[in-house]
Design a protein around this motif. Structure first.
Motif, short mmCIF file in Angstrom:
data_model
loop_
_atom_site.label_atom_id
_atom_site.label_comp_id
_atom_site.label_asym_id
_atom_site.label_seq_id
_atom_site.Cartn_x
_atom_site.Cartn_y
_atom_site.Cartn_z
N THR A 168 0.84 -1.19 0.00
CA THR A 168 0.00 0.00 0.00
C THR A 168 0.88 1.24 0.00
O THR A 168 2.09 1.17 0.21
N LEU A 169 0.23 2.40 -0.19
CA LEU A 169 0.97 3.65 -0.17
C LEU A 169 1.60 3.88 1.20
O LEU A 169 2.73 4.36 1.31
N THR A 170 0.88 3.49 2.24
CA THR A 170 1.42 3.63 3.60
C THR A 170 2.67 2.78 3.78
O THR A 170 3.66 3.23 4.36
N ASN A 171 2.65 1.56 3.27
CA ASN A 171 3.83 0.71 3.36
C ASN A 171 5.00 1.28 2.58
O ASN A 171 6.17 1.08 2.94
N LEU A 172 4.68 1.99 1.49
CA LEU A 172 5.74 2.63 0.71
C LEU A 172 6.48 3.64 1.56
O LEU A 172 7.71 3.76 1.46
N TRP A 173 5.76 4.40 2.42
CA TRP A 173 6.43 5.36 3.28
C TRP A 173 7.41 4.65 4.22
O TRP A 173 8.50 5.17 4.48
N PHE A 191 6.29 -3.00 13.20
CA PHE A 191 6.93 -2.96 11.89
C PHE A 191 7.94 -1.81 11.80
O PHE A 191 9.03 -1.97 11.25
N PHE A 192 7.56 -0.66 12.34
CA PHE A 192 8.47 0.48 12.31
C PHE A 192 9.74 0.17 13.09
O PHE A 192 10.86 0.44 12.62
N TYR A 193 9.59 -0.40 14.27
CA TYR A 193 10.75 -0.72 15.10
C TYR A 193 11.67 -1.72 14.39
O TYR A 193 12.90 -1.56 14.40
N LEU A 194 11.10 -2.73 13.77
CA LEU A 194 11.92 -3.75 13.09
C LEU A 194 12.72 -3.14 11.94
O LEU A 194 13.89 -3.47 11.74
N LEU A 209 7.57 9.52 10.12
CA LEU A 209 6.38 10.11 10.72
C LEU A 209 5.16 9.88 9.84
O LEU A 209 4.05 9.60 10.33
N ARG A 210 5.34 9.99 8.52
CA ARG A 210 4.19 9.81 7.63
C ARG A 210 3.61 8.42 7.75
O ARG A 210 2.38 8.23 7.74
N TYR A 211 4.47 7.43 7.86
CA TYR A 211 3.99 6.05 8.01
C TYR A 211 3.18 5.90 9.29
O TYR A 211 2.07 5.36 9.28
N LEU A 212 3.70 6.39 10.40
CA LEU A 212 3.00 6.23 11.67
C LEU A 212 1.73 7.06 11.75
O LEU A 212 0.77 6.67 12.43
N HIS A 213 1.69 8.19 11.04
CA HIS A 213 0.51 9.04 11.07
C HIS A 213 -0.63 8.49 10.21
O HIS A 213 -1.80 8.81 10.46
N THR A 214 -0.29 7.70 9.21
CA THR A 214 -1.33 7.27 8.25
C THR A 214 -1.65 5.79 8.30
O THR A 214 -2.70 5.38 7.79
N SER A 215 -0.78 4.98 8.87
CA SER A 215 -1.02 3.53 8.87
C SER A 215 -2.15 3.18 9.84
O SER A 215 -2.12 3.57 11.01
N PRO A 216 -3.13 2.40 9.38
CA PRO A 216 -4.22 1.97 10.27
C PRO A 216 -3.90 0.67 11.01
O PRO A 216 -4.69 0.23 11.84
N LYS A 217 -2.76 0.08 10.70
CA LYS A 217 -2.42 -1.23 11.26
C LYS A 217 -2.13 -1.14 12.76
O LYS A 217 -1.45 -0.23 13.23
N ARG A 218 -2.61 -2.11 13.49
CA ARG A 218 -2.38 -2.14 14.92
C ARG A 218 -0.92 -2.47 15.23
O ARG A 218 -0.40 -2.10 16.27
#
Length: 500
Positions: A7-12, A55-58, A41-50
């Motif tokens: 997704t676009l969010t994963n692209l960030w 994922f960000f930390y990894l 920041l864009r990924y964390l602000h827009t991702s709906p995933k719990r």
């Protein structure tokens, strides 16, 4: 029905990871440090995933582990454990911003006030870690900006935390604009405010460099520094274990003789201050004392200042090794006796007090520290407080931190307005003035070019950082606490005002 993976969010997140590989560590690119935060920041602000935090930390852990492999004082599998802890600390400001920012939303959009959450969190964390970390502020954001002199001049006022705040605020401002759909009517005041501050910082750097006096117009002193051999503690310890004390002493004293002989060459070349690299004089107490005494006699005979870094072992005693630099004056007296205070936990050496000694000479005020000591700006600030003109900083590096470790020393010059002479065994040797301008550099051994003879100013510019110290860090912590309290109260009010 298949889930959409890319997704676009994963692209960030992917872009963040790629940029973060070059934001710090062995392949640093200055711009990557500014841009990686934008997409993180864009990924964390827009991702709906719990599980977005996991994922960000990894991704953060993987990228910093790769970019810093071989450049940390921890090697092998332990490096990845070490970086796992560092990645957790590095992720904390992102997570805090992701938690606080939604509480500040008004009519579904972020106000400009929200842009301060991330930079305050990043700056506060760096301030707290650099004040308590046993390896100093190694890895701080500001070091990645080494190649942009116009920008780094601001450290003479704010210290490195000023750079950290400025870059992390940039990431937050871009995300704020993004959240507001880049609607110019909504974002023009905030964007203009940030642009003005950035231009002021760059303008200050330009003016400071433009008004810096030419080296040829200043009184200078002739300084020589050189590396004769690459000393490796592991090999010498093995020689001591297998060959015995006699073989060890024969090997180490031969090196002592070579440094003393090369010092005579430097004197003949007109050097008035001479510096050897860290570990130049390794040996048992008796041999180290003999070499230092010979250096004192040579200094007295030739009327020079001689910086002699030593490493004394005590094979027959339960006593920590001592990493000490002695500076002899033209009278042959030891006027600086500095015990290394940085990295002792990992090196297993006697820990120094952290008090930096300064002496007045005919060439200005002179101080001396050793290698890892340079990584502690809050301690080295004593140099600026005492208005030191020349700082000796002998070093011993390894391939993974070359040349970044020498570049770190340049920031101590900028912060304190002091000329730094850093002679390195197995790394970049560099001489810079109080404006961070390189006066001379070399790498390798003396017979292959690592023999530096430079004219160094005997006076230094005055800077504000030694006066205000870590004010930026203290204010960031205070600002973050106030903003967090406000966001929490606002969030409670909005929740209570919501029907149902």
């Amino acid at each position: 029905m298949h889930k959409r993976i890319f997704t676009l969010t994963n692209l960030w997140l992917v872009i963040f990871g790629l940029l973060n590989l070059f934001a710090s560590g062995r392949w640093t690119v200055a711009a990557a440090g500014w841009l990686s935060g934008v997409f993180g920041l864009r990924y964390l602000h827009t991702s709906p995933k719990r599980r977005k935090y996991l994922f960000f930390y990894l991704v953060l852990w993987l990228t910093v582990s790769i970019s810093w492999y071989g450049a940390t004082p921890v090697f092998g599998p332990a490096h990845f454990v070490f970086m796992a802890v560092n990645a957790l600390a590095g992720a904390a400001p992102f997570f805090l911003d992701s938690w606080l920012s939604p509480k500040l939303r008004r009519d579904g959009r972020l106000p400009f006030l929200a842009t301060f959450t991330f930079p305050l969190a990043v700056t506060s964390l760096e301030f707290l870690l650099s004040s308590t970390n046993p390896i100093g502020n190694f890895g701080s954001f500001g070091y990645s900006q080494y190649g942009i002199p116009l920008l780094t001049q601001v450290t003479s006022v704010t210290g490195m935390l000023g750079l950290t705040f400025l870059a992390s605020w940039f990431a937050a401002v871009v995300n704020w604009a993004w959240d507001n759909d880049f609607d110019w009517q909504r974002i023009r005041i905030g964007i203009s405010a940030y642009a003005v501050i950035l231009l002021v910082v760059l303008g200050y750097g330009a003016v400071r460099l433009a008004t810096a006096p030419e080296i040829g117009s200043l009184d200078t002193v002739s300084v020589a520094s050189f590396t004769i051999v690459e000393n490796h503690m592991g090999e010498l310890n093995e020689l001591l274990d297998k060959g015995g004390i006699a073989a060890y002493r024969q090997e180490t004293t031969a090196v002592h003789d070579r440094y003393l002989a090369m010092t005579e060459t430097a004197i003949a070349d007109g050097a008035e201050i001479i510096l050897w690299p860290e570990l130049a004089i390794i040996g048992i107490e008796e041999d180290v004392q003999a070499a230092v005494a010979q250096g004192q006699a040579l200094a007295q005979e030739s009327g020079i200042y001689l910086g002699m870094p030593t490493f004394t072992i005590f094979p027959d005693e339960q006593r920590a090794a001592e990493n000490v630099m002695f500076v002899a004056d033209p009278n042959g007296d030891i006027v600086i006796n500095h015990v290394k205070y940085g990295g002792n936990l990992l090196e297993g050496t006697l820990k120094g007090s952290g008090e930096i000694q300064t002496i007045d000479t005919e060439y200005g005020r002179l101080s001396g520290i050793i290698c890892w000591d340079t990584n502690y700006p809050n301690i080295v600030r004593q140099v600026g407080e005492q208005q030191t003109d020349i700082l000796l900083s002998p070093s011993k590096d390894w391939d993974g931190i070359n040349p970044m470790h020498a570049e770190m020393a340049v920031f101590r010059a900028l912060e304190n307005g002091v000329s730094v002479i850093r002679q390195t065994d197995e790394g970049l040797s560099i001489v810079v003035d109080g404006y961070g301008r390189t006066l001379a550099s070399g790498e390798g051994l003396a017979d292959s070019g690592n023999y530096i003879l430079a004219k160094v100013p005997t006076s230094s510019p005055t800077t504000l950082y030694p006066i205000i110290g870590d004010a930026v860090g203290v204010l960031s912590v205070a600002g973050l606490l106030i903003l967090a309290a406000y966001a929490f109260i606002l969030g409670r009010r909005q929740k209570s005002a919501t029907p149902g």
